[in-house]
Each structure stands twice: as structure tokens, then as C-alpha cells.
Design a protein around this motif. Structure first.
Motif, PDB file in Angstrom:
ATOM      1  N   PRO A  51       0.349  -1.202   0.359  1.00  0.00           N
ATOM      2  CA  PRO A  51       0.157  -0.016  -0.538  1.00  0.00           C
ATOM      3  C   PRO A  51       0.508   1.035  -0.407  1.00  0.00           C
ATOM      4  N   ASN A  52       2.492   1.115   0.216  1.00  0.00           N
ATOM      5  CA  ASN A  52       3.032   2.335   0.581  1.00  0.00           C
ATOM      6  C   ASN A  52       4.054   2.434  -0.631  1.00  0.00           C
ATOM      7  N   GLU A  53       3.257   1.771  -2.007  1.00  0.00           N
ATOM      8  CA  GLU A  53       4.353   1.844  -3.421  1.00  0.00           C
ATOM      9  C   GLU A  53       3.854   2.428  -4.368  1.00  0.00           C
ATOM     10  N   THR A  54       4.165   3.689  -4.725  1.00  0.00           N
ATOM     11  CA  THR A  54       3.924   4.244  -5.358  1.00  0.00           C
ATOM     12  C   THR A  54       4.275   4.008  -7.147  1.00  0.00           C
ATOM     13  N   PHE A  55       3.330   3.522  -8.012  1.00  0.00           N
ATOM     14  CA  PHE A  55       3.293   2.410  -9.315  1.00  0.00           C
ATOM     15  C   PHE A  55       2.953   3.478 -10.072  1.00  0.00           C
ATOM     16  N   ARG A  56       2.604   3.210 -11.848  1.00  0.00           N
ATOM     17  CA  ARG A  56       2.064   3.704 -12.893  1.00  0.00           C
ATOM     18  C   ARG A  56       1.516   1.815 -13.199  1.00  0.00           C
ATOM     19  N   ILE A  57       0.091   2.287 -13.131  1.00  0.00           N
ATOM     20  CA  ILE A  57      -0.506   1.132 -13.669  1.00  0.00           C
ATOM     21  C   ILE A  57      -0.832   1.817 -15.788  1.00  0.00           C
ATOM     22  N   GLY A  58      -1.332   0.711 -16.335  1.00  0.00           N
ATOM     23  CA  GLY A  58      -2.042   1.403 -17.824  1.00  0.00           C
ATOM     24  C   GLY A  58      -2.450   0.184 -18.414  1.00  0.00           C
ATOM     25  N   GLY A  59      -3.209   0.783 -18.992  1.00  0.00           N
ATOM     26  CA  GLY A  59      -4.370  -0.092 -20.069  1.00  0.00           C
ATOM     27  C   GLY A  59      -5.376   0.326 -20.752  1.00  0.00           C
ATOM     28  N   LEU A  60      -6.242  -0.523 -21.636  1.00  0.00           N
ATOM     29  CA  LEU A  60      -7.767   0.360 -21.347  1.00  0.00           C
ATOM     30  C   LEU A  60      -9.168   0.632 -20.493  1.00  0.00           C
ATOM     31  N   VAL A  61      -9.366   1.852 -20.633  1.00  0.00           N
ATOM     32  CA  VAL A  61     -10.111   1.996 -19.465  1.00  0.00           C
ATOM     33  C   VAL A  61     -11.474   0.958 -20.241  1.00  0.00           C
ATOM     34  N   GLY A  91     -10.015  14.508  -9.414  1.00  0.00           N
ATOM     35  CA  GLY A  91      -9.576  16.015 -10.036  1.00  0.00           C
ATOM     36  C   GLY A  91     -10.242  16.183 -11.288  1.00  0.00           C
ATOM     37  N   ILE A  92      -9.707  16.880 -12.183  1.00  0.00           N
ATOM     38  CA  ILE A  92      -9.715  17.042 -13.700  1.00  0.00           C
ATOM     39  C   ILE A  92      -8.987  15.697 -14.800  1.00  0.00           C
ATOM     40  N   LEU A  93     -10.044  14.885 -15.351  1.00  0.00           N
ATOM     41  CA  LEU A  93      -9.656  13.680 -15.918  1.00  0.00           C
ATOM     42  C   LEU A  93      -8.579  14.939 -17.509  1.00  0.00           C
ATOM     43  N   MET A 103      -5.118   4.550 -21.240  1.00  0.00           N
ATOM     44  CA  MET A 103      -4.084   5.605 -20.171  1.00  0.00           C
ATOM     45  C   MET A 103      -3.414   5.177 -19.201  1.00  0.00           C
ATOM     46  N   VAL A 104      -2.520   6.150 -18.753  1.00  0.00           N
ATOM     47  CA  VAL A 104      -1.353   5.686 -17.761  1.00  0.00           C
ATOM     48  C   VAL A 104      -1.800   6.628 -16.468  1.00  0.00           C
ATOM     49  N   GLY A 105      -1.833   5.850 -15.521  1.00  0.00           N
ATOM     50  CA  GLY A 105      -2.018   6.287 -13.901  1.00  0.00           C
ATOM     51  C   GLY A 105      -1.248   5.963 -12.949  1.00  0.00           C
ATOM     52  N   THR A 106      -0.220   7.066 -12.150  1.00  0.00           N
ATOM     53  CA  THR A 106       0.166   6.907 -11.074  1.00  0.00           C
ATOM     54  C   THR A 106      -0.334   7.046  -9.153  1.00  0.00           C
ATOM     55  N   GLY A 107      -0.454   6.045  -8.740  1.00  0.00           N
ATOM     56  CA  GLY A 107      -0.700   5.758  -7.923  1.00  0.00           C
ATOM     57  C   GLY A 107      -0.391   4.943  -7.014  1.00  0.00           C
ATOM     58  N   LYS A 108      -0.773   4.437  -6.176  1.00  0.00           N
ATOM     59  CA  LYS A 108      -1.318   3.276  -4.536  1.00  0.00           C
ATOM     60  C   LYS A 108      -1.964   2.185  -4.969  1.00  0.00           C
ATOM     61  N   TYR A 109      -2.256   0.959  -5.204  1.00  0.00           N
ATOM     62  CA  TYR A 109      -3.076   0.203  -4.673  1.00  0.00           C
ATOM     63  C   TYR A 109      -3.171   0.101  -3.246  1.00  0.00           C
ATOM     64  N   SER A 117      -2.730   9.366  -8.301  1.00  0.00           N
ATOM     65  CA  SER A 117      -2.848  10.700  -7.746  1.00  0.00           C
ATOM     66  C   SER A 117      -2.490  11.351  -9.123  1.00  0.00           C
ATOM     67  N   GLU A 118      -2.324  10.620 -11.096  1.00  0.00           N
ATOM     68  CA  GLU A 118      -2.439  11.422 -10.981  1.00  0.00           C
ATOM     69  C   GLU A 118      -2.738  10.402 -12.971  1.00  0.00           C
ATOM     70  N   ILE A 119      -3.133  11.668 -13.671  1.00  0.00           N
ATOM     71  CA  ILE A 119      -3.927  10.150 -14.558  1.00  0.00           C
ATOM     72  C   ILE A 119      -3.751  11.084 -16.520  1.00  0.00           C
ATOM     73  N   LEU A 120      -2.883   9.990 -16.955  1.00  0.00           N
ATOM     74  CA  LEU A 120      -2.832  10.365 -17.922  1.00  0.00           C
ATOM     75  C   LEU A 120      -3.541   9.830 -19.468  1.00  0.00           C
ATOM     76  N   ALA A 121      -3.545  10.799 -20.461  1.00  0.00           N
ATOM     77  CA  ALA A 121      -4.335   9.480 -22.230  1.00  0.00           C
ATOM     78  C   ALA A 121      -3.812   9.877 -23.053  1.00  0.00           C
ATOM     79  N   LYS A 122      -3.880   9.414 -24.646  1.00  0.00           N
ATOM     80  CA  LYS A 122      -3.415   9.506 -24.876  1.00  0.00           C
ATOM     81  C   LYS A 122      -3.010  10.564 -25.495  1.00  0.00           C
ATOM     82  N   HIS A 123      -1.990  11.934 -26.381  1.00  0.00           N
ATOM     83  CA  HIS A 123      -2.071  12.806 -26.743  1.00  0.00           C
ATOM     84  C   HIS A 123      -2.362  13.112 -28.400  1.00  0.00           C
ATOM     85  N   ASP A 124      -2.512  11.828 -29.259  1.00  0.00           N
ATOM     86  CA  ASP A 124      -3.102  11.535 -30.736  1.00  0.00           C
ATOM     87  C   ASP A 124      -3.838  10.545 -31.328  1.00  0.00           C
TER      88      ASP A 124
END
Length: 150
Positions: A51-61, A91-93, A103-109, A117-124
Motif C-alpha cells: 500500500p505504500n508503493e507508488t507505481f504506474r498502471i496502464g491499459g484500456l479504460v 481531479g479533472i481528467l 491510459m496510464v495512471g500513477t498512484g498506490k494500490y 494521483s495522476e492520470i495521463l491519456a493518449k495525446h492524438d
């Protein structure tokens, strides 16, 4: 006189080794919070991180999973075609964030839910993060967009 030069040389080398070890330790300590490893939903469900490990997860919504409340509380599922992980975000998507898209998100499980804590989406229209493509290819569900090289 030769003994004094040899002793001075050994002292300089010893000080240099100690300084190198100290600087390496300080750099490692400073970067410990800045390194975020990428995981696919399958990897998260098979080997849940602490629960204290910050990592990135990614896939399809996942289609039909996006829930947006008035107070900017967002919940959705992210999938790699094999496993599904619930995600919450406050926050705001990004404008290009949609169901069925990468999408790729940064946070904790925490307690079976990825708290982003952060969500990134494709840019084009053809972009998807390399880590997401690799994870989807590993699961055998990646399909390259029309006209895109992969």
C-alpha cells in the motif's frame, strides 16, 4: 620521503572512495521516491504491490465503467484484456480520456483499488504509451490502429 608520498597517495584514494560511496548513497536516497515502475493490470492482480508503493498502471479504460461524480470523484476500471483493476481519481481528467482508450495512471494500490494521483491519456488518434502497448501485446489483445506502425 618515498614513504610519505605513498602514505599521502593512499589517504587521497581512501578519501575519494568514501566520497564516492557517500555521493552514491545520497543520490539513491534522493531518487527513491522518484522512480515509479510500470505494471499492467495482470501484474497488479497476480502480485499486488504494498500500500505504500507508488507505481504506474496502464491499459484500456473498460467500456461502461467510467463514473464521474459532481465533486470530481472519478471511478473506472482499467484492463489489459486479461485482468481488471478498479481505479479511483480525484481531479479533472485529461480532455482525451475516454472509455476504450489507453491510459496510464500513477498512484498506490490500496485495499484492491488503485488510487491514482495522476492520470495521463493518449495525446492524438494513434498514440498509446509504449508500456501499455507492450502489456497488451503480451496478453494478445493489442490491435494497431489503421495506418499505424507497430
Amino acid at each position: 620521503m618515498k614513504g610519505l608520498k605513498k602514505q599521502r597517495r593512499i589517504q587521497i584514494i581512501a578519501v575519494a572512495v568514501v566520497a564516492l560511496a557517500l555521493s552514491t548513497a545520497l543520490i539513491g536516497y534522493a531518487l527513491r521516491d522518484g522512480i515509479n515502475f510500470f505494471r499492467s493490470p495482470t501484474q497488479v492482480t497476480e502480485t499486488p504491490p504494498g500500500p505504500n508503493e507508488t507505481f504506474r498502471i496502464g491499459g484500456l479504460v473498460e467500456e461502461g465503467s467510467l463514473i464521474v461524480n459532481e465533486d470530481e470523484q472519478i471511478a473506472f476500471n482499467v484492463t489489459d484484456g486479461n485482468a481488471v483493476v478498479a481505479v479511483t481519481y480525484t481531479g479533472i481528467l485529461p480532455d482525451l480520456f475516454k472509455e476504450g482508450e489507453g491510459m496510464v495512471g500513477t498512484g498506490k494500490y490500496i485495499n484492491g483499488v488503485f488510487q491514482a494521483s495522476e492520470i495521463l491519456a493518449k495525446h492524438d488518434e494513434t498514440y498509446m504509451p509504449v508500456e501499455v502497448i507492450d502489456a497488451l501485446k503480451e496478453q494478445g489483445v493489442y490491435q494497431a490502429p489503421n495506418g499505424a506502425d507497430s
